[in-house]
Design a protein around this motif. Sequence first.
Motif, PDB file in Angstrom:
ATOM      1  N   LYS A 184      -7.871  11.227  -7.354  1.00  0.00           N
ATOM      2  CA  LYS A 184      -9.130  10.586  -6.976  1.00  0.00           C
ATOM      3  C   LYS A 184      -8.857   9.224  -6.350  1.00  0.00           C
ATOM      4  O   LYS A 184      -9.477   8.857  -5.344  1.00  0.00           O
ATOM      5  CB  LYS A 184     -10.028  10.431  -8.209  1.00  0.00           C
ATOM      6  CG  LYS A 184     -11.385   9.838  -7.870  1.00  0.00           C
ATOM      7  CD  LYS A 184     -12.295   9.759  -9.090  1.00  0.00           C
ATOM      8  CE  LYS A 184     -13.645   9.164  -8.721  1.00  0.00           C
ATOM      9  NZ  LYS A 184     -14.541   9.068  -9.914  1.00  0.00           N
ATOM     10  N   VAL A 185      -7.913   8.478  -6.913  1.00  0.00           N
ATOM     11  CA  VAL A 185      -7.567   7.174  -6.349  1.00  0.00           C
ATOM     12  C   VAL A 185      -6.910   7.347  -4.976  1.00  0.00           C
ATOM     13  O   VAL A 185      -7.213   6.606  -4.036  1.00  0.00           O
ATOM     14  CB  VAL A 185      -6.618   6.412  -7.303  1.00  0.00           C
ATOM     15  CG1 VAL A 185      -6.243   5.054  -6.702  1.00  0.00           C
ATOM     16  CG2 VAL A 185      -7.291   6.198  -8.657  1.00  0.00           C
ATOM     17  N   ILE A 186      -6.043   8.343  -4.852  1.00  0.00           N
ATOM     18  CA  ILE A 186      -5.377   8.598  -3.570  1.00  0.00           C
ATOM     19  C   ILE A 186      -6.408   8.915  -2.493  1.00  0.00           C
ATOM     20  O   ILE A 186      -6.344   8.378  -1.376  1.00  0.00           O
ATOM     21  CB  ILE A 186      -4.369   9.762  -3.695  1.00  0.00           C
ATOM     22  CG1 ILE A 186      -3.144   9.304  -4.517  1.00  0.00           C
ATOM     23  CG2 ILE A 186      -3.921  10.259  -2.326  1.00  0.00           C
ATOM     24  CD1 ILE A 186      -2.218  10.438  -4.928  1.00  0.00           C
ATOM     25  N   VAL A 218       0.819  -1.206   0.000  1.00  0.00           N
ATOM     26  CA  VAL A 218       0.000   0.000   0.000  1.00  0.00           C
ATOM     27  C   VAL A 218       0.859   1.265   0.000  1.00  0.00           C
ATOM     28  O   VAL A 218       0.613   2.200  -0.774  1.00  0.00           O
ATOM     29  CB  VAL A 218      -0.964  -0.014   1.197  1.00  0.00           C
ATOM     30  CG1 VAL A 218      -1.750   1.297   1.271  1.00  0.00           C
ATOM     31  CG2 VAL A 218      -1.926  -1.201   1.080  1.00  0.00           C
ATOM     32  N   ASN A 219       1.865   1.316   0.854  1.00  0.00           N
ATOM     33  CA  ASN A 219       2.683   2.526   0.935  1.00  0.00           C
ATOM     34  C   ASN A 219       3.405   2.797  -0.388  1.00  0.00           C
ATOM     35  O   ASN A 219       3.387   3.917  -0.910  1.00  0.00           O
ATOM     36  CB  ASN A 219       3.703   2.401   2.068  1.00  0.00           C
ATOM     37  CG  ASN A 219       4.486   3.681   2.275  1.00  0.00           C
ATOM     38  OD1 ASN A 219       3.916   4.742   2.501  1.00  0.00           O
ATOM     39  ND2 ASN A 219       5.807   3.585   2.194  1.00  0.00           N
ATOM     40  N   GLU A 220       4.033   1.761  -0.953  1.00  0.00           N
ATOM     41  CA  GLU A 220       4.728   1.932  -2.225  1.00  0.00           C
ATOM     42  C   GLU A 220       3.745   2.330  -3.326  1.00  0.00           C
ATOM     43  O   GLU A 220       4.047   3.182  -4.172  1.00  0.00           O
ATOM     44  CB  GLU A 220       5.444   0.638  -2.606  1.00  0.00           C
ATOM     45  CG  GLU A 220       6.629   0.298  -1.726  1.00  0.00           C
ATOM     46  CD  GLU A 220       7.351  -0.948  -2.210  1.00  0.00           C
ATOM     47  OE1 GLU A 220       7.293  -1.233  -3.416  1.00  0.00           O
ATOM     48  OE2 GLU A 220       7.958  -1.634  -1.381  1.00  0.00           O
ATOM     49  N   GLY A 221       2.579   1.711  -3.318  1.00  0.00           N
ATOM     50  CA  GLY A 221       1.590   2.029  -4.334  1.00  0.00           C
ATOM     51  C   GLY A 221       1.123   3.470  -4.247  1.00  0.00           C
ATOM     52  O   GLY A 221       1.021   4.168  -5.264  1.00  0.00           O
ATOM     53  N   CYS A 222       0.873   3.945  -3.021  1.00  0.00           N
ATOM     54  CA  CYS A 222       0.399   5.321  -2.851  1.00  0.00           C
ATOM     55  C   CYS A 222       1.489   6.324  -3.204  1.00  0.00           C
ATOM     56  O   CYS A 222       1.197   7.411  -3.721  1.00  0.00           O
ATOM     57  CB  CYS A 222      -0.099   5.529  -1.422  1.00  0.00           C
ATOM     58  SG  CYS A 222      -1.651   4.631  -1.083  1.00  0.00           S
ATOM     59  N   LEU A 223       2.755   5.984  -2.944  1.00  0.00           N
ATOM     60  CA  LEU A 223       3.844   6.870  -3.345  1.00  0.00           C
ATOM     61  C   LEU A 223       3.931   6.972  -4.868  1.00  0.00           C
ATOM     62  O   LEU A 223       4.184   8.055  -5.413  1.00  0.00           O
ATOM     63  CB  LEU A 223       5.170   6.367  -2.764  1.00  0.00           C
ATOM     64  CG  LEU A 223       5.347   6.551  -1.258  1.00  0.00           C
ATOM     65  CD1 LEU A 223       6.635   5.866  -0.790  1.00  0.00           C
ATOM     66  CD2 LEU A 223       5.379   8.028  -0.884  1.00  0.00           C
ATOM     67  N   THR A 255      -9.433   8.059  -2.304  1.00  0.00           N
ATOM     68  CA  THR A 255     -10.302   6.903  -2.008  1.00  0.00           C
ATOM     69  C   THR A 255      -9.548   5.778  -1.309  1.00  0.00           C
ATOM     70  O   THR A 255     -10.080   5.158  -0.386  1.00  0.00           O
ATOM     71  CB  THR A 255     -10.923   6.360  -3.308  1.00  0.00           C
ATOM     72  OG1 THR A 255     -11.624   7.421  -3.967  1.00  0.00           O
ATOM     73  CG2 THR A 255     -11.892   5.224  -3.012  1.00  0.00           C
ATOM     74  N   TYR A 256      -8.302   5.538  -1.716  1.00  0.00           N
ATOM     75  CA  TYR A 256      -7.621   4.321  -1.264  1.00  0.00           C
ATOM     76  C   TYR A 256      -6.357   4.563  -0.445  1.00  0.00           C
ATOM     77  O   TYR A 256      -5.779   3.609   0.075  1.00  0.00           O
ATOM     78  CB  TYR A 256      -7.246   3.457  -2.472  1.00  0.00           C
ATOM     79  CG  TYR A 256      -8.461   2.971  -3.242  1.00  0.00           C
ATOM     80  CD1 TYR A 256      -9.249   1.950  -2.734  1.00  0.00           C
ATOM     81  CD2 TYR A 256      -8.825   3.554  -4.446  1.00  0.00           C
ATOM     82  CE1 TYR A 256     -10.361   1.499  -3.424  1.00  0.00           C
ATOM     83  CE2 TYR A 256      -9.940   3.114  -5.147  1.00  0.00           C
ATOM     84  CZ  TYR A 256     -10.708   2.079  -4.640  1.00  0.00           C
ATOM     85  OH  TYR A 256     -11.807   1.647  -5.306  1.00  0.00           O
ATOM     86  N   CYS A 257      -5.901   5.809  -0.307  1.00  0.00           N
ATOM     87  CA  CYS A 257      -4.648   6.051   0.399  1.00  0.00           C
ATOM     88  C   CYS A 257      -4.806   6.830   1.701  1.00  0.00           C
ATOM     89  O   CYS A 257      -3.833   7.263   2.290  1.00  0.00           O
ATOM     90  CB  CYS A 257      -3.656   6.776  -0.517  1.00  0.00           C
ATOM     91  SG  CYS A 257      -3.122   5.781  -1.923  1.00  0.00           S
ATOM     92  N   ASN A 258      -6.040   7.025   2.154  1.00  0.00           N
ATOM     93  CA  ASN A 258      -6.269   7.787   3.384  1.00  0.00           C
ATOM     94  C   ASN A 258      -7.175   7.001   4.317  1.00  0.00           C
ATOM     95  O   ASN A 258      -7.874   6.114   3.908  1.00  0.00           O
ATOM     96  CB  ASN A 258      -6.887   9.148   3.075  1.00  0.00           C
ATOM     97  CG  ASN A 258      -5.932  10.030   2.297  1.00  0.00           C
ATOM     98  OD1 ASN A 258      -4.892  10.406   2.783  1.00  0.00           O
ATOM     99  ND2 ASN A 258      -6.293  10.350   1.055  1.00  0.00           N
TER     100      ASN A 258
END
Length: 448
Positions: free
Chosen positions: A441-443, A421-426, A445-448
Amino acid sequence: MKVKQVLLSLLFTVLILPSQTFAQRSAAEYFEEGNTKARASDFAGALQAYSVVVSINPEHAPSYFNRGLAKANLKDHRGAILDYDRAIEINPKEALYYQSRGVSKSMQDDYRAAIQDYTRAIELSPEDAKSYYNRGVSYAKLENHRSAMADLDKSLTLDPGDVAALYARGNCKQRLHEYAGSLADFTKVIEMSPKRAGAYAGRGNAKIELNDFAGAAADFTKAIELSPNESSYYDKRGFAKNKIEDFQGAISDYDKTLQLEPENYEAYYGRGFSKTKLNDQRGAVVDLTKAIEIKNLYVSDPKKIVYEGKITKSVLDELRNQVKEHVKIDDLTTERSEAYYIRGVSKSKSGDSKGALIDISTAVELNPTYADAYFSRGLIKSSIGEQMGAVLDFSSSIKLKSNFPEAYYIRGIIKHSLGQVNEGCLDLSRAGELGYMPSYKVISTYCN
C-alpha cells in the motif's frame, strides 16, 4: 550502473516501411521527402513532411511512426509516444512500433511501461535481439538483475557480436556479484571495441573484487588514458594502489580525484588511509574528518533534519506507529539483557522514552547480537526524531536477522522521508517480499 540506454540507432534507413498507394500523388512525394530528410538528419524537415502525409491520409501508420522517430531524435519523446500510439492503433501487429515506443518511454525513465512494450515486440518478433537487449536494460534500471541477465543472454544468443549487450551484461553480472563472468564479458568488449573506457573500468572493478589489484590498476590506467576527466577512475585506481601498498601513488590519484570532484568523500577516506601508512597522521586526520562529514546524513543535527520525500514527518509517524513489535519471552541469560530489553519496551509504552533508550541500549551492550533490541531502539529513536540513529539500528537488526520484514519496512519509510526515495522503496519492496503486506500500500502511494 552505467548502461547505454538504447536504441535511437533504429535509423530511418532501416525503419521506413514501403509506402502504400495514396489517394493523391503529392502524399507519396511528401512521404519520400520525409524519408530523404530523415536520412540526412534533418528531423525537423522530415517531421513537417510526414505531417502533410497524415493530414492527407490519417490512416497511414508508417507516417505516424516515422514522425514519431523524428520527434524522438529531436528529444521530444512525449510527442513521439503520441505518434507511436496512433501508429499502433492503426497497425497493432508491427513489432518495431512497440519497440520504438518502449525506447521513448525508457528515455523518460518509465521503465515498467517500456518493459510492457518490449514484451509485446518480442511476442510479435521473437528473434529480434534488440528488443531483448532493451528489455534487459530496463529490468536492470529497476534493479531486477536476474530478469535483465536472462534477456541479455537471449540477446547475445541471437546477436553474439552486440558490444552494447556484452557491456550491459558485464555490468549486470557485477551487480549480481558474478565477478569472474563480468571480467570475461568486459574482456570481450575490449577485444571488439578497444577504445571503450568504461569496459576497462568495468574489468578493473571486477579485478578488485577478485583481488587482482595490480591488474585492476593497469585497467584503470587504460581507462584514464581514454577518458582522462573521469574522477571515479582515479578514485578506483587509488584504491587498487593502496591495496598493493603504493601509498604515494594512491595519494596522487586521490589528489586528481578531488581536483575533478571536490566533494568525493571516498577519495578523502582513501587519501587519509594512505597518509596514515606514510605516517602523516595530521594530514590523515584532516582527510578522514572530511570523509566523515561531507554529505553524511548520519552526523547532522537531528533538529535540522529535513523531511524531503513525499512521506512527511506526520505520515512517517502514522505509518511507523502502525507497526506492532513482536515482543516474546526468551530465556534469561546471565547478563540479564532480556530483562533490560523488556523493561525498556515497557517504559517506552508508558511514555518514558529516555528511560527506555537507556534500558534497551544496555541490553544491546550486554548482547550485541540482539536483533529485536536494535529494532525496538530504532522505533523509539524515530519517534523522538532521531531518524539517522534509527536507520542505523534497523540496519543492525537486518544484519543480524536478514528476514526481518518490519525492519526493512520502517527503514524504508524513514529513508523515503529523508529524500532517499529509491533506497526507501527498495527496502519497502524487500519487506513485501518477506511477507509484510502493508508495504504494498505504501509502495503504490509513494513509490510510483
